[in-house]
Design a protein around this motif. Sequence first.
Motif, PDB file in Angstrom:
ATOM      1  N   GLN A   1       0.835  -1.186   0.000  1.00 36.21           N
ATOM      2  CA  GLN A   1       0.000   0.000   0.000  1.00 36.21           C
ATOM      3  C   GLN A   1       0.878   1.248   0.000  1.00 36.21           C
ATOM      4  OE1 GLN A   1      -3.102  -0.443  -0.364  1.00 36.21           O
ATOM      5  NE2 GLN A   1      -4.112   1.511   0.061  1.00 36.21           N
ATOM      6  N   VAL A   2       0.486   2.231  -0.757  1.00 30.10           N
ATOM      7  CA  VAL A   2       1.232   3.488  -0.869  1.00 30.10           C
ATOM      8  C   VAL A   2       0.381   4.626  -0.324  1.00 30.10           C
ATOM      9  CG1 VAL A   2       2.306   5.119  -2.451  1.00 30.10           C
ATOM     10  CG2 VAL A   2       2.465   2.673  -2.908  1.00 30.10           C
ATOM     11  N   GLN A   3       0.965   5.421   0.540  1.00 33.03           N
ATOM     12  CA  GLN A   3       0.304   6.633   1.016  1.00 33.03           C
ATOM     13  C   GLN A   3       0.980   7.840   0.372  1.00 33.03           C
ATOM     14  OE1 GLN A   3       1.442   4.315   3.636  1.00 33.03           O
ATOM     15  NE2 GLN A   3      -0.494   3.321   3.180  1.00 33.03           N
ATOM     16  N   LEU A   4       0.168   8.731  -0.193  1.00 35.60           N
ATOM     17  CA  LEU A   4       0.674   9.913  -0.880  1.00 35.60           C
ATOM     18  C   LEU A   4       0.183  11.163  -0.171  1.00 35.60           C
ATOM     19  CD1 LEU A   4      -0.108   8.796  -4.555  1.00 35.60           C
ATOM     20  CD2 LEU A   4       2.065   8.587  -3.343  1.00 35.60           C
ATOM     21  N   VAL A   5       1.092  12.108   0.031  1.00 36.25           N
ATOM     22  CA  VAL A   5       0.739  13.360   0.694  1.00 36.25           C
ATOM     23  C   VAL A   5       1.262  14.524  -0.138  1.00 36.25           C
ATOM     24  CG1 VAL A   5       0.964  14.775   2.754  1.00 36.25           C
ATOM     25  CG2 VAL A   5       0.795  12.283   2.970  1.00 36.25           C
ATOM     26  N   GLU A   6       0.329  15.340  -0.631  1.00 36.01           N
ATOM     27  CA  GLU A   6       0.701  16.506  -1.414  1.00 36.01           C
ATOM     28  C   GLU A   6       0.930  17.710  -0.507  1.00 36.01           C
ATOM     29  OE1 GLU A   6      -2.608  14.349  -3.781  1.00 36.01           O
ATOM     30  OE2 GLU A   6      -2.184  14.903  -1.712  1.00 36.01           O
ATOM     31  N   SER A   7       1.761  18.613  -0.966  1.00 40.28           N
ATOM     32  CA  SER A   7       1.993  19.868  -0.263  1.00 40.28           C
ATOM     33  C   SER A   7       2.419  20.922  -1.270  1.00 40.28           C
ATOM     34  CB  SER A   7       3.061  19.702   0.821  1.00 40.28           C
ATOM     35  OG  SER A   7       4.288  19.309   0.252  1.00 40.28           O
ATOM     36  N   GLY A   8       2.385  22.178  -0.834  1.00 38.98           N
ATOM     37  CA  GLY A   8       2.873  23.267  -1.666  1.00 38.98           C
ATOM     38  C   GLY A   8       1.807  24.126  -2.300  1.00 38.98           C
ATOM     39  N   GLY A   9       0.551  23.769  -2.107  1.00 40.63           N
ATOM     40  CA  GLY A   9      -0.508  24.587  -2.670  1.00 40.63           C
ATOM     41  C   GLY A   9      -0.624  25.919  -1.948  1.00 40.63           C
ATOM     42  N   GLY A  10      -1.445  26.799  -2.493  1.00 36.76           N
ATOM     43  CA  GLY A  10      -1.639  28.100  -1.871  1.00 36.76           C
ATOM     44  C   GLY A  10      -2.319  29.066  -2.804  1.00 36.76           C
ATOM     45  N   LEU A  11      -2.277  30.330  -2.425  1.00 34.37           N
ATOM     46  CA  LEU A  11      -2.879  31.405  -3.201  1.00 34.37           C
ATOM     47  C   LEU A  11      -1.772  32.186  -3.912  1.00 34.37           C
ATOM     48  CD1 LEU A  11      -5.296  33.256  -3.941  1.00 34.37           C
ATOM     49  CD2 LEU A  11      -4.842  34.487  -1.801  1.00 34.37           C
ATOM     50  N   VAL A  12      -1.957  32.394  -5.202  1.00 30.75           N
ATOM     51  CA  VAL A  12      -0.950  33.109  -5.988  1.00 30.75           C
ATOM     52  C   VAL A  12      -1.661  33.979  -7.010  1.00 30.75           C
ATOM     53  CG1 VAL A  12      -0.700  31.244  -7.665  1.00 30.75           C
ATOM     54  CG2 VAL A  12       1.217  32.812  -7.265  1.00 30.75           C
ATOM     55  N   GLN A  13      -1.023  35.045  -7.418  1.00 25.76           N
ATOM     56  CA  GLN A  13      -1.599  35.913  -8.433  1.00 25.76           C
ATOM     57  C   GLN A  13      -1.329  35.366  -9.827  1.00 25.76           C
ATOM     58  OE1 GLN A  13       0.069  39.819  -7.667  1.00 25.76           O
ATOM     59  NE2 GLN A  13      -1.659  40.347  -6.320  1.00 25.76           N
ATOM     60  N   THR A  14      -2.137  35.806 -10.759  1.00 24.62           N
ATOM     61  CA  THR A  14      -1.926  35.425 -12.161  1.00 24.62           C
ATOM     62  C   THR A  14      -0.499  35.743 -12.583  1.00 24.62           C
ATOM     63  OG1 THR A  14      -4.251  35.796 -12.732  1.00 24.62           O
ATOM     64  CG2 THR A  14      -2.652  35.882 -14.521  1.00 24.62           C
ATOM     65  N   GLY A  15       0.114  34.760 -13.242  1.00 26.52           N
ATOM     66  CA  GLY A  15       1.494  34.913 -13.673  1.00 26.52           C
ATOM     67  C   GLY A  15       2.509  34.402 -12.678  1.00 26.52           C
ATOM     68  N   GLY A  16       2.064  34.066 -11.491  1.00 23.48           N
ATOM     69  CA  GLY A  16       2.951  33.585 -10.450  1.00 23.48           C
ATOM     70  C   GLY A  16       3.291  32.105 -10.606  1.00 23.48           C
ATOM     71  N   SER A  17       4.033  31.600  -9.634  1.00 22.92           N
ATOM     72  CA  SER A  17       4.495  30.214  -9.662  1.00 22.92           C
ATOM     73  C   SER A  17       4.228  29.527  -8.331  1.00 22.92           C
ATOM     74  CB  SER A  17       6.001  30.157  -9.954  1.00 22.92           C
ATOM     75  OG  SER A  17       6.309  30.715 -11.211  1.00 22.92           O
ATOM     76  N   LEU A  18       4.053  28.230  -8.403  1.00 22.64           N
ATOM     77  CA  LEU A  18       3.961  27.377  -7.229  1.00 22.64           C
ATOM     78  C   LEU A  18       4.667  26.079  -7.529  1.00 22.64           C
ATOM     79  CD1 LEU A  18       0.252  27.729  -5.983  1.00 22.64           C
ATOM     80  CD2 LEU A  18       2.302  28.465  -4.764  1.00 22.64           C
ATOM     81  N   SER A  19       5.192  25.468  -6.479  1.00 24.19           N
ATOM     82  CA  SER A  19       5.829  24.171  -6.627  1.00 24.19           C
ATOM     83  C   SER A  19       5.149  23.178  -5.703  1.00 24.19           C
ATOM     84  CB  SER A  19       7.315  24.272  -6.288  1.00 24.19           C
ATOM     85  OG  SER A  19       7.940  23.022  -6.454  1.00 24.19           O
ATOM     86  N   LEU A  20       4.561  22.164  -6.277  1.00 23.61           N
ATOM     87  CA  LEU A  20       3.884  21.121  -5.501  1.00 23.61           C
ATOM     88  C   LEU A  20       4.816  19.932  -5.306  1.00 23.61           C
ATOM     89  CD1 LEU A  20       0.349  21.064  -7.197  1.00 23.61           C
ATOM     90  CD2 LEU A  20       1.211  22.565  -5.383  1.00 23.61           C
ATOM     91  N   SER A  21       4.651  19.292  -4.168  1.00 17.30           N
ATOM     92  CA  SER A  21       5.383  18.069  -3.874  1.00 17.30           C
ATOM     93  C   SER A  21       4.405  16.976  -3.488  1.00 17.30           C
ATOM     94  CB  SER A  21       6.371  18.286  -2.728  1.00 17.30           C
ATOM     95  OG  SER A  21       7.327  19.253  -3.047  1.00 17.30           O
ATOM     96  N   CYS A  22       4.793  15.757  -3.749  1.00 12.75           N
ATOM     97  CA  CYS A  22       3.996  14.588  -3.379  1.00 12.75           C
ATOM     98  C   CYS A  22       4.949  13.571  -2.779  1.00 12.75           C
ATOM     99  CB  CYS A  22       3.280  14.024  -4.585  1.00 12.75           C
ATOM    100  SG  CYS A  22       2.439  12.455  -4.289  1.00 12.75           S
ATOM    101  N   ALA A  23       4.844  13.393  -1.475  1.00  8.85           N
ATOM    102  CA  ALA A  23       5.727  12.468  -0.772  1.00  8.85           C
ATOM    103  C   ALA A  23       5.004  11.155  -0.539  1.00  8.85           C
ATOM    104  CB  ALA A  23       6.166  13.077   0.549  1.00  8.85           C
ATOM    105  N   TYR A 111      -3.423   4.695  -6.579  1.00  8.37           N
ATOM    106  CA  TYR A 111      -3.188   5.378  -5.315  1.00  8.37           C
ATOM    107  C   TYR A 111      -3.351   6.878  -5.502  1.00  8.37           C
ATOM    108  CZ  TYR A 111      -0.961   0.886  -4.475  1.00  8.37           C
ATOM    109  OH  TYR A 111      -0.711  -0.445  -4.377  1.00  8.37           O
ATOM    110  N   TRP A 112      -3.955   7.513  -4.498  1.00  2.32           N
ATOM    111  CA  TRP A 112      -4.247   8.935  -4.558  1.00  2.32           C
ATOM    112  C   TRP A 112      -3.888   9.620  -3.244  1.00  2.32           C
ATOM    113  CZ3 TRP A 112      -6.137  11.462  -8.842  1.00  2.32           C
ATOM    114  CH2 TRP A 112      -6.563  10.653  -9.904  1.00  2.32           C
ATOM    115  N   GLY A 113      -3.416  10.848  -3.360  1.00  2.08           N
ATOM    116  CA  GLY A 113      -3.243  11.669  -2.189  1.00  2.08           C
ATOM    117  C   GLY A 113      -4.541  12.374  -1.841  1.00  2.08           C
ATOM    118  N   GLN A 114      -4.495  13.183  -0.803  1.00  5.72           N
ATOM    119  CA  GLN A 114      -5.704  13.867  -0.333  1.00  5.72           C
ATOM    120  C   GLN A 114      -5.929  15.189  -1.057  1.00  5.72           C
ATOM    121  OE1 GLN A 114      -2.818  14.200   1.064  1.00  5.72           O
ATOM    122  NE2 GLN A 114      -2.667  16.393   1.445  1.00  5.72           N
TER     123      GLN A 114
END
Length: 122
Positions: A1-23, A111-114
């Motif tokens: 069984q694999v457990q996946l946990v995402e992180s890195g989301g948030g609020l950003v303005q148009t044109g901005g950047s975000l980096s998501l991770s999945c551990a 398998y899916w994260g939350q």
Amino acid sequence: QVQLVESGGGLVQTGGSLSLSCAASGRTLSSYVMGWFRQAPGKEREFVSAINWSSERTYYADSVNGRFTISRDNAKNTVYLQMNSLKPEDTGVYYCAGASYITSHPAEFHYWGQGTQVTVSS
């Protein structure tokens, strides 16, 4: 069984950047194809990107191609999604998922994260 946990989301303005991770925990990710999906309110979950086990092959939805980059570090059991030039239509809950083969169909991922919320303001 694999457990996946995402992180890195948030609020950003148009044109901005975000980096998501999945551990991952419970099992190594190295044998799985890993993908990212997103779901906006009132819409179906849609494919964003996928990467094969060796990182030799990557796939992107047309809507994000050229702006998003998927990568993985099997030693860290982690998958990443770098998102640049974000647009309001990129808003949604982003999920990482694992599959046995390359596919863009959510039903074929085992398998899916939350999920992690990404909101792009105009």
